[in-house]
Design an enzyme around this catalytic site. Structure first.
Site, PDB file in Angstrom:
ATOM      1  N   TYR A  53       0.831  -1.209   0.000  1.00  0.00           N
ATOM      2  CA  TYR A  53       0.000   0.000   0.000  1.00  0.00           C
ATOM      3  C   TYR A  53       0.856   1.247   0.000  1.00  0.00           C
ATOM      4  O   TYR A  53       1.978   1.232   0.505  1.00  0.00           O
ATOM      5  CB  TYR A  53      -0.904   0.017   1.235  1.00  0.00           C
ATOM      6  N   LEU A 220     -18.377  -1.338   0.233  1.00  0.00           N
ATOM      7  CA  LEU A 220     -19.072  -0.343  -0.587  1.00  0.00           C
ATOM      8  C   LEU A 220     -18.746  -0.524  -2.074  1.00  0.00           C
ATOM      9  O   LEU A 220     -19.022   0.365  -2.876  1.00  0.00           O
ATOM     10  CB  LEU A 220     -18.697   1.071  -0.142  1.00  0.00           C
ATOM     11  N   GLY A 223     -16.774   2.151  -3.492  1.00  0.00           N
ATOM     12  CA  GLY A 223     -17.486   3.429  -3.473  1.00  0.00           C
ATOM     13  C   GLY A 223     -18.709   3.447  -4.368  1.00  0.00           C
ATOM     14  O   GLY A 223     -19.514   4.386  -4.301  1.00  0.00           O
ATOM     15  N   LEU A 225     -21.375   1.628  -4.171  1.00  0.00           N
ATOM     16  CA  LEU A 225     -22.602   1.502  -3.383  1.00  0.00           C
ATOM     17  C   LEU A 225     -22.961   2.766  -2.598  1.00  0.00           C
ATOM     18  O   LEU A 225     -24.019   2.813  -1.972  1.00  0.00           O
ATOM     19  CB  LEU A 225     -22.488   0.310  -2.429  1.00  0.00           C
ATOM     20  N   GLY A 227     -23.571   5.352  -4.218  1.00  0.00           N
ATOM     21  CA  GLY A 227     -24.459   5.984  -5.185  1.00  0.00           C
ATOM     22  C   GLY A 227     -23.839   7.151  -5.921  1.00  0.00           C
ATOM     23  O   GLY A 227     -24.486   7.771  -6.772  1.00  0.00           O
TER      24      GLY A 227
END
Length: 338
Positions: A53, A220, A223, A225, A227
């Site tokens: 990372y 999510l 991201g 989810l 919206g």
């Protein structure tokens, strides 16, 4: 914050884990510290990172996330933090990681190189949960498990886990551990969300029967989810907007998460969330942690505001009615992420 046992270990962790994969890329050090402080204050005691990372992986900033987390960790009591990190998987398959010149492997040599680097960057003596980041099914599992066993005997790790593993790989590793009396994988960290329910097909049963805990990442769906991609204008600076312009590998990943089916399913889920007075973010995080084989759901954030929205799911338990409506969406639009 509720707590759950991790696999068959002696560790009990917060049911929400703070992920750190953007710290040092899309999230700078100052904001990362603010996010980590807020997570700590909210009762999160479980944190996940990796030697590779931040993402997207690139040589110019590899290791930076562990370095940032190591600085922050010095501000907190070490015994109060349960820390997970990962050793990069093999570099000869689908992806060549930008560390050790891309020649990584899950053999004793590379696991030893990886752990020494992580311990130094994190500024600690022992990693609580050490995970293989992705598998190598053509390599004997006994060498990987022997290497991890040696690290445990030396006090460098407490427990071991895997990530992005298959049913075959998880069962093969557990069989190897049983046969040779080696350390076992007590956790599996895989992609799992309402848009990607493939874990339920086989791996969920393995976890239940073998006492292995799932640590879902991307609850999510990167991201999606939330919206934010369902509007008429793509959100400026959002991950998959960037990925589309960042090379073939990133474009393929973006198309998996962001396509006609995922957007259609998200639209339906947003209606359910609104009906029951919550955001799609809260609905999705709550759904992710509401499984008997899940120990802790890994959430990510680039800002404190994003974290705050996910934290609203902390005490949310979805009713059978809501779960049934979610299931109807999954049946209507099956496997939207492929």
């Amino acid at each position: 914050m509720k707590k759950r046992r991790l696999g068959k270990t002696g560790m009990v962790v917060s049911e929400i884990c703070m992920g750190t994969m953007t710290f040092g890329s899309s999230c700078n050090e100052d904001e990362a510290f603010r996010i980590l402080d807020r997570a700590y204050d909210a009762g999160i005691d479980f944190y996940d990172t990796a030697e590779i990372y931040p993402v997207p992986p690139q040589k110019s900033w590899v290791h930076r996330t562990e370095e940032i987390f190591g600085k922050w960790l010095k501000t907190k009591p070490r015994d109060g933090i349960i820390l997970a990190t990962k050793v990069a998987g093999p570099g000869h398959g689908w992806f060549s990681p930008p560390l050790r010149e891309g020649k990584t492997a899950l053999d004793k040599y590379h696991i030893r190189r990886a752990i020494e680097g992580s311990l130094q960057r994190l500024g600690i003596e022992t990693i609580d949960l050490y995970q293989t980041h992705w598998p190598d099914h053509d390599m004997p599992y006994d060498e990987t498990m022997e290497a991890l066993t040696e690290l445990k005997e030396e006090g460098k790790i407490r427990y071991a886990g895997c990530s992005n593993e298959t049913s075959f790989g998880l069962m093969k590793s557990l069989w190897t551990s049983d046969k040779y009396n080696l350390i076992r994988y007590d956790s599996i960290q895989n992609n799992f969300s309402i848009l990607n329910r493939r874990f339920e097909d086989e791996l969920a049963q393995v976890c239940r029967k073998e006492g292995v805990s799932l640590l879902p990442y991307s609850p999510l769906a990167g991201g999606v989810l939330t919206g934010k991609y369902n509007g008429t204008v793509p959100p400026e600076g959002a991950r998959f907007v960037r990925y589309i312009a960042e090379g073939e590998r990133q474009r393929r990943m973006a198309s998996r998460f962001l396509n006609e089916n995922t957007l259609a399913a998200t639209a339906e889920l947003m209606k359910i969330a609104e009906k029951y007075g919550m955001s799609a973010t809260v609905l999705s995080v709550a759904w992710s942690k509401q499984h008997d084989y899940v120990a802790s759901t890994i959430i990510g954030a680039n800002t404190v505001a994003q974290l705050e929205e996910s934290l609203k799911a902390t005490d949310v338990i979805l009713s059978e009615e809501i779960l049934s409506e979610i299931n109807l969406v999954s049946k209507k639009i099956q496997y939207p992420m492929g």
